[in-house]
Design a protein around this motif. Structure first.
Motif, short mmCIF file in Angstrom:
data_model
loop_
_atom_site.label_atom_id
_atom_site.label_comp_id
_atom_site.label_asym_id
_atom_site.label_seq_id
_atom_site.Cartn_x
_atom_site.Cartn_y
_atom_site.Cartn_z
N THR A 70 0.64 25.23 1.52
CA THR A 70 -0.32 25.76 0.54
C THR A 70 -0.60 24.74 -0.55
O THR A 70 -1.76 24.49 -0.92
CB THR A 70 0.22 27.06 -0.08
OG1 THR A 70 0.40 28.04 0.96
CG2 THR A 70 -0.74 27.61 -1.12
N ARG A 73 -2.64 21.69 0.75
CA ARG A 73 -4.04 22.07 0.99
C ARG A 73 -4.82 22.14 -0.31
O ARG A 73 -5.99 21.75 -0.38
CB ARG A 73 -4.08 23.41 1.72
CG ARG A 73 -3.84 23.30 3.23
CD ARG A 73 -3.76 24.67 3.86
NE ARG A 73 -3.90 24.61 5.31
CZ ARG A 73 -3.68 25.65 6.13
NH1 ARG A 73 -3.30 26.81 5.62
NH2 ARG A 73 -3.83 25.51 7.43
N PHE A 78 -6.04 18.01 4.47
CA PHE A 78 -6.55 18.92 5.51
C PHE A 78 -5.46 19.16 6.55
O PHE A 78 -4.96 18.23 7.18
CB PHE A 78 -7.80 18.34 6.18
CG PHE A 78 -8.50 19.34 7.04
CD1 PHE A 78 -9.34 20.29 6.49
CD2 PHE A 78 -8.30 19.34 8.42
CE1 PHE A 78 -9.98 21.23 7.29
CE2 PHE A 78 -8.93 20.27 9.22
CZ PHE A 78 -9.77 21.22 8.66
#
Length: 406
Positions: A70, A73, A78
């Motif tokens: 998390t 990102r 990516f």
């Protein structure tokens, strides 16, 4: 209907496991076996609260992996959904090949094969059972995937495995020196040129992590009483194998019986399916059940060792920064012979010598690199004043001599 499993973890709170592949892994018998293997082996003789299992540790490492995905990102790294699921699956299974009592049995019941190799064999077995759904997880686990930073999250000097076991072992032992800022470390992670790095603001958390790791090793994992208990267990099993080799039939549950009465090495695992099958049945309960029976065995040495293990009459431990002299070791053998009446040859079952070498940072492993605002990178031992002064890459060697108390 898709259902998310929620587990209440005492260290990190609620851990969510979505239905599908990840929940199937958690429910698998080989994962459930880890709930019958304690994370810290014999350390509970020193820290009675250390009753947590490898299953709980695996769930914690999975939770941290989810947090790391998390966070990365959010920084624009990516990661495909398939990659996220695969790396979560890999960290869930990373310890699946551990035997009872941690690393104690790797050179006792088996030889020439590590728990990491056995983990891979088990994961490949699970992949066959799951129709290839673990193929990507296996590629990442084996560092064969092009996104190499994903493997570093599983296995490196700053991976989710180490971060969890430091937090968890500190919590359950009550050794506060091992407590680290796991959340901040993860929030400060980034990726540069497919390499995991830590942003400059996280350097103090990394310093604390490396120092905590050193303290936990010498205060918990290699505590002299823990070592004494482990060596007593090792010698108990070695005596049993010695008797079995001489033709004595020993009681043991089927899984342990196979390893006591057979020489099992890497070639055995590769050529005989029974080796992996029986290994997968082994857990801490097999050992304790067997030791309780061996306490009354007619072989005096086996009975003595098993009885001492059960009553916590542990080996005496001497620690030195230099190897023990041959003359001193022989004098210990003389004392053992005098007090027990065993032969000089058999004194090896009532004593144990070992050396342990540990550095808190390995310069030959993946570097922990610090990312500065201008985009430059510097290895943590060069970036940190405190680590530079404490020589974190220097090996610390200690020599242990354990022997029966009189």
């Amino acid at each position: 209907m898709n259902e998310t499993k929620i587990i209440n973890d005492p260290v990190f709170g609620f851990i969510k496991i979505p239905s599908g592949l990840l929940l199937d892994i958690v429910k698998h018998p080989l994962m459930q076996r880890l709930s019958r293997i304690k994370q810290l082996g014999m350390a509970s003789v020193v820290y009675p609260g250390a009753q947590h299992t490898r299953f709980l540790h695996s769930l914690g490492a999975y939770h941290l992996m989810s947090e790391a995905i998390t966070s990365l990102r959010q920084k624009g790294i990516f990661i495909f959904e398939s990659e996220a699921e695969a790396v979560q699956a890999a960290i869930l299974m990373h310890d699946i090949g551990h035997g009872p009592f941690s690393h104690v049995l790797e050179r006792t019941l088996t030889s020439g094969i590590s728990h990491e190799e056995i983990s891979l064999m088990m994961m490949e077995q699970m992949n066959r059972e799951m129709d290839g759904r673990l193929t990507l997880a296996l590629k990442i686990f084996k560092d064969e995937y092009h996104q190499r930073f994903l493997h570093q999250l599983i296995s490196s000097q700053l991976d989710m495995d180490r971060i969890d076991y430091l937090c968890r072992d500190s919590f359950f032992t009550g050794v506060n020196e091992g407590n680290i800022g796991s959340s901040r470390i993860i929030k400060m992670m980034n990726v540069v040129d497919d390499h995991l790095v830590v942003e400059e603001k996280g350097i103090y958390s990394v310093e604390n992590y490396l120092v905590a790791r050193r303290l936990m090793y010498w205060q918990v994992y290699l505590h002299k009483t823990t070592v004494a208990c482990e060596k007593l267990l090792v010698n108990t099993l070695l005596r049993a194998k010695h008797l079995a080799n001489e033709g004595t039939e020993l009681y043991a549950p089927p899984a342990l019986h196979y390893f006591i009465h057979n020489h099992v090495d890497r070639q055995t695992f590769l050529s005989d399916p029974k080796a992996l099958y029986w290994y997968e049945q082994l857990d801490d309960n097999d050992i304790w059940t067997t030791v309780k029976v061996w306490k009354d065995h007619p072989d005096r040495i086996l009975s003595m060792l098993a009885g001492d293990l059960l009553s916590r009459q542990l080996f005496r431990v001497e620690i030195s920064e230099e190897p023990f002299t041959e003359e001193y070791v022989e004098s210990i053998k003389d004392e053992i012979m005098k007090h027990t009446g065993v032969s000089r040859e058999d004194t090896k079952f009532l004593m144990h010598m070992d050396s342990i070498k540990k550095a808190m940072y390995d310069v030959h492993d993946d570097h922990i690199d610090i990312l500065y605002k201008d985009g430059t990178l510097k290895e943590v031992i060069d970036a940190s004043e405190i680590l530079h002064m404490t020589h974190p890459a220097k090996d610390i060697s200690k020599y242990y001599l354990c022997y029966k108390r009189f």
